[in-house]
Design an enzyme around this catalytic site. Structure first.
Site: not given
Ligand code: UD1
Ligand code: CA
Length: 496
Positions: A108, A17, A372, A411, A13, A393
């Site tokens: 992550g 934000r 120094y 000194s 992701g 230097y």
């Molecule tokens: C997800 C869960 C939700 C949970 C919440 C906890 C799902 C559908 N929902 O929602 O139930 O309560 O986490 O924080 O699983 N990511 C990818 N690839 C993608 C989508 C997401 O790597 O295609 C990664 C994002 O970078 C992130 C994590 O997965 O680290 C979660 O994704 P995010 O879209 O934030 O899920 P939430 O809507 O928070």
């Protein structure tokens, strides 16, 4: 059952934000990136493999992950179509024969996650005859989370995402932390069956719960009280809040291990720092990186030490130091600046307003004031006078200065490197040492002192200086003869 464990860490992701050119998971907390914390926790499981799903800024994120876990499998998710899509990408990145045992999915961006929690969760999952397990928590404000739906028997029936929830479901405060464990066979079977017919048009990994139930399998919930462990930071406000919480936890850990922390509110200690029992941290201390402080050492107030080793019983006051070694019983500061590759021997001293770099200062050797010290080797028990500059230097290259054991330099010396002062040698005040000083010799480089008598009366006539001199000298007849002719320096002050 195979005891193979695969950990999938989702990090594709964008994290918009954060409003940052740096990817969200790379932002640091307590000296490690957010994903660094998660990978450390994952590694404590001693998994068979770690698969990282990368997408946005994959080169930067991938390289960082490989630094921490060199044998991590990198799965590239070109478009972020949801958590199930991400896990499918990870699944396809490992060979079919590796798709066995238990699969743990984590994110992550949850820096507070502890390896011990993951380990308990995996044990719980393996001991239950279930298709999958959910790490759950009960929170005061469930906004944004997937809610856990239970059936009449109180068994987990489904997870409904915020955007798809009825108002009744949205009121449920039991949430999916996002950390899930799967039976590999079940995951293999369910991934292709998860669709994206929902409010976000994404492939939800959480749909696996309802699909498991439809197939007559059960889903277990493993509730943790410490929900903060699974919290992610989406913006910098949350990043600071999680950072403060992590610091609080780190300090509490060290206090329980016997470290005195006088003011936890102004003390910051990174995750990889190691402290011995009976260390004291005074207010305003930051210990960063791989800093190690040995027993009975007192650090502070107001120090920033990064990758520094502080020996037993050492005293470090108002000091900024990086990649330095401070020997046992040594004293540093106040107002000292130790730059990389400074090594101070046992019982040595680096005093007030002293800057050091790439220098070894031997056991018991002292550089007490206003100096120094660059590219120097200072022998055991040597003493460096106040206001000394190691001129390392020449404008083109750096050179070394060596000061022998028990040498006493005076000194306001300048050592013009490369130069060596022998063991037991000495120098005179204000000397500029350009040639090697033999052992035991006294080197004096400033010329004999000369007096231009009544100079102020001639060259500073009409000033308070001249007036004071005149008063002290008495009547003209009583004055000493001007022995040395006035130097040809115009009106410039003589001798600074
Ligand atoms: C997800 C869960 C939700 C949970 C919440 C906890 C799902 C559908 N929902 O929602 O139930 O309560 O986490 O924080 O699983 N990511 C990818 N690839 C993608 C989508 C997401 O790597 O295609 C990664 C994002 O970078 C992130 C994590 O997965 O680290 C979660 O994704 P995010 O879209 O934030 O899920 P939430 O809507 O928070
Ligand atoms: Ca999230």
């Amino acid at each position: 059952m195979s005891d193979d464990v695969t950990v999938i860490v989702l990090a594709a992701g964008g994290g918009t934000r954060m409003k940052s050119k740096t990817m969200k998971v790379l932002h640091p907390i307590a000296g490690r990136s957010m994903i660094g914390h998660v990978l450390h926790a994952a590694r404590q499981l001693e998994p068979t493999r770690i698969v990282a799903v990368v997408g946005h800024q994959r080169e930067q994120v991938g390289a960082h992950i490989e630094d921490i876990v060199p044998d991590a499998v990198m799965a590239v998710q070109d478009t972020q179509e949801g958590t199930a899509h991400a896990v499918r990408t990870a699944w396809e990145a490992i060979p079919a024969e590796a798709r066995v045992g238990t699969v743990v999915v984590a994110y992550g961006d949850t820096p507070l996650l502890e390896g011990e929690t993951l380990a308990r969760f995996v044990r719980f999952h393996r001991e239950s005859p279930v298709a999958m397990s959910i790490l759950t928590g009960v929170v005061a404000d469930p906004t944004g989370y997937g809610r856990i739906l239970r059936d009449e028997q109180d068994a987990v029936a489904a997870i409904v995402e915020e955007k798809d929830a009825t108002p009744e479901q949205a009121a449920i405060d039991e949430i999916n932390s996002g950390i899930l464990a799967f039976d590999a066979d079940f995951l293999d079977d369910v991934l292709p069956r998860i669709g994206n017919d929902n409010a976000k048009g994404e492939y939800y990994l959480t749909d696996a719960v309802a699909l498991a139930r439809e197939a007559g399998r059960t889903v277990a919930a493993f509730a943790i009280d410490d929900v903060m462990q699974t919290e992610g930071a989406n913006d910098r406000v949350q990043l600071a809040a999680l950072g403060a919480e992590m610091n609080r936890r780190i300090l509490e850990h060290w206090m329980r291990e016997g470290v005195t922390i006088v003011d936890p509110a102004t003390t910051w200690v990174d995750a990889d720092v190691r402290l011995a029992a009976d260390v004291t941290l005074l207010p305003g201390v930051q210990l960063q990186g791989a800093t190690v402080v040995d027993e009975d050492a007192v650090v502070g107030p107001d120090c920033t030490l990064k990758d520094v080793e502080v020996g037993a019983g050492a005293r470090v006051v108002r000091t900024h130091a990086e990649l330095a070694v401070i020997g046992a019983g040594a004293t540093v500061g106040p107002f000292a600046y130790l730059r990389p590759r400074t090594v101070l021997g046992a019982d040595g001293k680096i005093g007030a307003f002293v800057e050091t770099k790439n220098s070894e200062i031997g056991p018991g050797a002292k550089v007490p004031h206003l100096s120094y010290v660059g590219d120097a080797t200072i022998g055991e028990g040597a003493n460096i006078g106040a206001g000394t500059i190691f001129a390392n230097y020449d404008g083109l290259e750096k050179h070394r200065t060596t000061i022998g054991a028990h040498a006493k330099t005076a000194s306001n010396n300048t050592f013009v490197a490369p130069v060596t002062v022998g063991d037991g040698a000495a120098t005179g005040a204000g000397s500029v040492i350009r040639r090697d000083v033999p052992p035991g010799a006294l080197a004096v480089s400033s010329g004999p002192q000369r007096h231009y008598e009544a100079w102020a009366l001639r060259k500073r006539a009409g000033t308070k200086q001249a007036e004071a001199a005149e008063k002290a000298l008495g009547e003209p007849g009583e004055r000493p003869d001007g022995g040395t002719p006035d130097p040809d320096v115009g009106d410039a002050p003589v001798g600074g």
